[in-house]
Design a protein around this motif. Sequence first.
Motif, PDB file in Angstrom:
ATOM      1  N   PRO A 179       0.824  -1.148   0.027  1.00 40.24           N
ATOM      2  CA  PRO A 179      -0.097   0.159  -0.028  1.00 40.24           C
ATOM      3  C   PRO A 179       0.948   1.048   0.122  1.00 40.24           C
ATOM      4  N   ILE A 180       2.022   1.248   0.350  1.00 41.14           N
ATOM      5  CA  ILE A 180       3.014   2.362   0.519  1.00 41.14           C
ATOM      6  C   ILE A 180       3.788   2.592  -1.057  1.00 41.14           C
ATOM      7  N   ILE A 181       4.153   1.232  -1.657  1.00 38.88           N
ATOM      8  CA  ILE A 181       5.020   1.307  -2.813  1.00 38.88           C
ATOM      9  C   ILE A 181       4.139   1.469  -3.890  1.00 38.88           C
ATOM     10  N   GLN A 182       3.137   1.014  -3.971  1.00 37.97           N
ATOM     11  CA  GLN A 182       2.657   0.947  -5.451  1.00 37.97           C
ATOM     12  C   GLN A 182       1.739   2.309  -5.697  1.00 37.97           C
ATOM     13  N   PRO A 183       0.981   2.826  -4.711  1.00 36.50           N
ATOM     14  CA  PRO A 183       0.518   4.191  -5.200  1.00 36.50           C
ATOM     15  C   PRO A 183       1.244   5.244  -6.002  1.00 36.50           C
ATOM     16  N   PRO A 184       2.517   5.590  -5.430  1.00 39.66           N
ATOM     17  CA  PRO A 184       3.104   6.728  -6.242  1.00 39.66           C
ATOM     18  C   PRO A 184       3.525   6.408  -7.204  1.00 39.66           C
ATOM     19  N   VAL A 185       3.859   4.815  -7.698  1.00 43.40           N
ATOM     20  CA  VAL A 185       4.351   4.491  -8.891  1.00 43.40           C
ATOM     21  C   VAL A 185       3.264   4.532  -9.820  1.00 43.40           C
ATOM     22  N   ILE A 186       2.027   4.097  -9.578  1.00 43.26           N
ATOM     23  CA  ILE A 186       0.947   4.131 -10.293  1.00 43.26           C
ATOM     24  C   ILE A 186       0.480   5.361 -10.931  1.00 43.26           C
ATOM     25  N   LYS A 187       0.390   6.256  -9.767  1.00 39.49           N
ATOM     26  CA  LYS A 187       0.114   7.824 -10.083  1.00 39.49           C
ATOM     27  C   LYS A 187       1.205   8.369 -11.017  1.00 39.49           C
ATOM     28  N   LEU A 188       2.441   7.954 -10.934  1.00 42.62           N
ATOM     29  CA  LEU A 188       3.555   8.505 -11.621  1.00 42.62           C
ATOM     30  C   LEU A 188       3.379   8.140 -13.297  1.00 42.62           C
ATOM     31  N   LEU A 189       3.016   6.915 -13.467  1.00 42.30           N
ATOM     32  CA  LEU A 189       2.581   6.462 -14.723  1.00 42.30           C
ATOM     33  C   LEU A 189       1.284   6.359 -15.563  1.00 42.30           C
ATOM     34  N   THR A 190       0.188   7.078 -14.771  1.00 37.59           N
ATOM     35  CA  THR A 190      -1.132   7.079 -15.153  1.00 37.59           C
ATOM     36  C   THR A 190      -1.488   8.629 -15.291  1.00 37.59           C
ATOM     37  N   SER A 191      -2.212   9.063 -16.099  1.00 35.67           N
ATOM     38  CA  SER A 191      -2.836  10.465 -16.078  1.00 35.67           C
ATOM     39  C   SER A 191      -4.262  10.191 -15.098  1.00 35.67           C
ATOM     40  N   ARG A 192      -4.710  11.234 -14.603  1.00 38.19           N
ATOM     41  CA  ARG A 192      -6.171  11.370 -14.028  1.00 38.19           C
ATOM     42  C   ARG A 192      -7.142  10.688 -14.825  1.00 38.19           C
ATOM     43  N   LYS A 193      -7.115  10.947 -16.172  1.00 39.73           N
ATOM     44  CA  LYS A 193      -8.215  10.569 -16.920  1.00 39.73           C
ATOM     45  C   LYS A 193      -8.118   8.928 -17.019  1.00 39.73           C
ATOM     46  N   LEU A 314      -7.651  -0.628 -28.162  1.00 38.82           N
ATOM     47  CA  LEU A 314      -8.968  -0.835 -27.768  1.00 38.82           C
ATOM     48  C   LEU A 314      -9.803   0.456 -28.343  1.00 38.82           C
ATOM     49  N   PRO A 315     -10.881   0.048 -28.759  1.00 35.69           N
ATOM     50  CA  PRO A 315     -11.831   1.580 -29.077  1.00 35.69           C
ATOM     51  C   PRO A 315     -12.240   2.151 -27.741  1.00 35.69           C
ATOM     52  N   GLN A 316     -12.514   3.374 -27.951  1.00 37.46           N
ATOM     53  CA  GLN A 316     -12.995   4.284 -26.881  1.00 37.46           C
ATOM     54  C   GLN A 316     -14.319   3.796 -26.273  1.00 37.46           C
ATOM     55  N   GLY A 317     -14.308   3.714 -24.984  1.00 38.86           N
ATOM     56  CA  GLY A 317     -15.391   2.936 -24.263  1.00 38.86           C
ATOM     57  C   GLY A 317     -15.289   1.552 -23.952  1.00 38.86           C
ATOM     58  N   ARG A 318     -14.057   0.952 -24.468  1.00 33.28           N
ATOM     59  CA  ARG A 318     -13.765  -0.490 -23.956  1.00 33.28           C
ATOM     60  C   ARG A 318     -12.401  -0.414 -23.572  1.00 33.28           C
ATOM     61  N   LYS A 319     -11.863   0.826 -23.002  1.00 36.73           N
ATOM     62  CA  LYS A 319     -10.512   0.733 -22.598  1.00 36.73           C
ATOM     63  C   LYS A 319     -10.430   0.219 -21.181  1.00 36.73           C
ATOM     64  N   ILE A 320      -8.994  -0.314 -20.845  1.00 34.77           N
ATOM     65  CA  ILE A 320      -8.999  -0.623 -19.356  1.00 34.77           C
ATOM     66  C   ILE A 320      -8.371   0.342 -18.487  1.00 34.77           C
ATOM     67  N   ASN A 321      -9.066   0.256 -17.382  1.00 30.49           N
ATOM     68  CA  ASN A 321      -8.328   1.021 -16.413  1.00 30.49           C
ATOM     69  C   ASN A 321      -6.793   0.478 -16.088  1.00 30.49           C
ATOM     70  N   PRO A 322      -5.821   1.390 -16.390  1.00 37.45           N
ATOM     71  CA  PRO A 322      -4.428   0.849 -16.418  1.00 37.45           C
ATOM     72  C   PRO A 322      -3.949   0.410 -15.055  1.00 37.45           C
ATOM     73  N   MET A 323      -4.769   1.030 -13.979  1.00 36.43           N
ATOM     74  CA  MET A 323      -4.375   0.782 -12.339  1.00 36.43           C
ATOM     75  C   MET A 323      -4.203  -0.806 -12.419  1.00 36.43           C
ATOM     76  N   LEU A 324      -5.212  -1.445 -13.132  1.00 38.57           N
ATOM     77  CA  LEU A 324      -5.470  -2.853 -12.838  1.00 38.57           C
ATOM     78  C   LEU A 324      -4.414  -3.556 -13.330  1.00 38.57           C
ATOM     79  N   GLY A 325      -3.707  -3.134 -13.833  1.00 45.35           N
ATOM     80  CA  GLY A 325      -2.197  -3.828 -14.526  1.00 45.35           C
ATOM     81  C   GLY A 325      -1.241  -3.910 -13.238  1.00 45.35           C
ATOM     82  N   ALA A 326      -1.261  -3.213 -12.041  1.00 45.99           N
ATOM     83  CA  ALA A 326      -0.668  -3.134 -11.149  1.00 45.99           C
ATOM     84  C   ALA A 326      -0.970  -4.138  -9.968  1.00 45.99           C
ATOM     85  N   CYS A 327      -2.322  -4.546 -10.385  1.00 47.97           N
ATOM     86  CA  CYS A 327      -2.791  -5.797  -9.442  1.00 47.97           C
ATOM     87  C   CYS A 327      -2.337  -7.149  -9.837  1.00 47.97           C
ATOM     88  N   GLY A 328      -1.456  -6.975 -10.927  1.00 48.24           N
ATOM     89  CA  GLY A 328      -0.916  -8.521 -11.663  1.00 48.24           C
ATOM     90  C   GLY A 328       0.064  -8.918 -10.803  1.00 48.24           C
TER      91      GLY A 328
END
Lengths: 383, 49
Positions: A179-193, A314-328
Amino acid sequence: MNINDLLPVLFNITWQHLLMIGVGILLIYLAIAKEYEPTLLLPMGFGAILVNIPFTSAITQIDPQTGKAIEGALSVFYQAGITTEVFPLLIFIAIGAMIDFAPLFKNPFLLLFGAAAQFGIFFTIIAATLMGFDLKEAASIGIIGAADGPTSIFVTSRFAPHLLGPISVAAYSYMALVPIIQPPVIKLLTSRKERLIRMEGHPKVVSRTALILFPITVTVIAGIVAPSSIALIGFLMFGNLIRECGVLNKLSQSAQNELASLVTILLGISIASTMTAERFVRLDTLMIIGLGLVAFIFDTFGGVMFAKLINLFLPQGRKINPMLGACGISAFPMSARVVHNMGQKEDQFNYLLMHAVSSNVGGQIGSVVAGGLILALIPLLLF
Amino acid sequence: MDPLSAALKITGLGMAGIFVFMFIFYLSIRLIDRLFPGKMQSKEQALRA
């Protein structure tokens, strides 16, 4: 008779012993006060104190008068359970009995995140090699990135048993620090959108037959493709079959509770037998702790970047939330919870939990597959 | 083979191997699910779950 003969420990204790006793107390503190993986860090911490008191009878010592070895209990446990790989394998039965693969059937595609998020393992193997570790040691350090304690212990006990102490401490500590390591890395790699992307739910019930067939299928496939991984994957799937078959509920409960508790105690305290000052107070230990963090960061990087790569197609509307990749990664269910909470922070109506759990379960399989592949590949490249 | 080349080779083979494994598992999930489908949940059941 002088005081040296009466209290030999006091006159033979070194700063390294005191430092290791301090490390033991720190692990006990982290386990109790911070609740960082207490089931393993507490036995390891106490074991570290046990083995760092000079002339301890807990580990095998050579009698200076007769020159004969006097067996210590922790050394016997180590030989019986770690050298033979029995303890980690028994833990795999317990973990298998705890895993519910049903979420994977609802979102099978997310299984691939369980592959991408193992990138940290391999990145760290390269980094460790550059830092001067040999290939077997580097592989054992890299496997910290499996975020899966028993896999780390299994691989390390095979390739670099002398590093078992620091690698186990790093693996379990960083799992607790997800919970301390992942959030800053995810935030750094993804936009709010990207973090706001919503995922559709799958209201589907998985049949019992499917859940029974899955562990058998995985075991057979793993056995055919990489036979050396069969012990790791097979024991995990055996535990899962006990859970899903529906006729061994008592055994399933025993595996999840009594077996897991008993073997964890033995595993933790046996690993502590390697945490002697001579083996632990070295520059290597600090390097391993640092590389473990690198492994976790690059696992997260691999998972998130893979999701972003998939989104390009992927087309618009079917995109994956990239944060889910971090749960792998395999740290279950911590990683899924972290991502779900991050999603809710951005948008309180964004429910990512079910998808995050699917990805996280994929990570549990991915980490074991990674361990099995490393066990298969290293001997091929060395001989 | 020097350790760095070996590490790079392990990285390539390892990552490719994991993806191959996971893709096979993905296909087997799809196949098992098609052969033994579960029932779709009603909205009420889904909410309860």
